[in-house]
Each structure stands twice: as C-alpha cells, then as structure tokens.
Motif scaffolding. Sequence first.
Motif, mmCIF file in Angstrom:
data_model
loop_
_atom_site.group_PDB
_atom_site.id
_atom_site.type_symbol
_atom_site.label_atom_id
_atom_site.label_comp_id
_atom_site.label_asym_id
_atom_site.label_seq_id
_atom_site.Cartn_x
_atom_site.Cartn_y
_atom_site.Cartn_z
ATOM 1 N N THR A 91 0.848 -1.186 0.000
ATOM 2 C CA THR A 91 0.000 0.000 0.000
ATOM 3 C C THR A 91 0.882 1.233 0.000
ATOM 4 N N TYR A 92 0.538 2.195 -0.841
ATOM 5 C CA TYR A 92 1.274 3.453 -0.916
ATOM 6 C C TYR A 92 0.313 4.609 -0.728
ATOM 7 N N TYR A 93 0.838 5.691 -0.219
ATOM 8 C CA TYR A 93 0.064 6.902 0.018
ATOM 9 C C TYR A 93 0.586 7.967 -0.936
ATOM 10 N N SER A 94 -0.199 8.268 -1.949
ATOM 11 C CA SER A 94 0.230 9.196 -3.001
ATOM 12 C C SER A 94 -0.362 10.567 -2.766
ATOM 13 N N ILE A 95 0.464 11.586 -2.942
ATOM 14 C CA ILE A 95 -0.003 12.964 -2.830
ATOM 15 C C ILE A 95 -0.243 13.499 -4.230
ATOM 16 N N TYR A 96 -1.417 14.062 -4.410
ATOM 17 C CA TYR A 96 -1.778 14.699 -5.669
ATOM 18 C C TYR A 96 -1.924 16.196 -5.418
ATOM 19 N N VAL A 97 -1.355 17.008 -6.306
ATOM 20 C CA VAL A 97 -1.440 18.456 -6.208
ATOM 21 C C VAL A 97 -2.201 18.941 -7.437
ATOM 22 N N ASN A 98 -3.306 19.631 -7.200
ATOM 23 C CA ASN A 98 -4.180 20.103 -8.279
ATOM 24 C C ASN A 98 -4.543 18.968 -9.240
ATOM 25 N N GLY A 99 -4.768 17.772 -8.702
ATOM 26 C CA GLY A 99 -5.196 16.642 -9.504
ATOM 27 C C GLY A 99 -4.095 15.868 -10.189
#
Length: 52
Positions: A3-11
């Motif tokens: 499992t990974y936790y991905s950060i999205y900035v402005n989609g």
Amino acid sequence: MRTYYSIYVNGDFWRAFDTETEAVKYRHEFKKTHHVKTEIIVTGGKKSNVSR
C-alpha cells in the motif's frame, strides 16, 4: 501487494510514500508554502515517484 500513500497536487500525481504518517507530514509542510489543492490517495501496486 503493498500500500502506498500518493499525494496529488491540483489533480496531478506529485509523490508517493510508504506510510500514511510520512505522507501527512510532507503534505502539511508543503501546504505551508503552496496554496494549492492537495489530497492523499491510498493506492496499491508499484510505487512511482515523480522527481521535481
């Protein structure tokens, strides 16, 4: 599958982390200097980082 936790900035994908704690800490620091929409999405499979 990991499992990974991905950060999205402005989609758009920004960066992935192995733990939720790391992702939350990074997003908190990032939001101090950037006034953009950010979200953390939990994903499974391969970890793909985008270097910026």
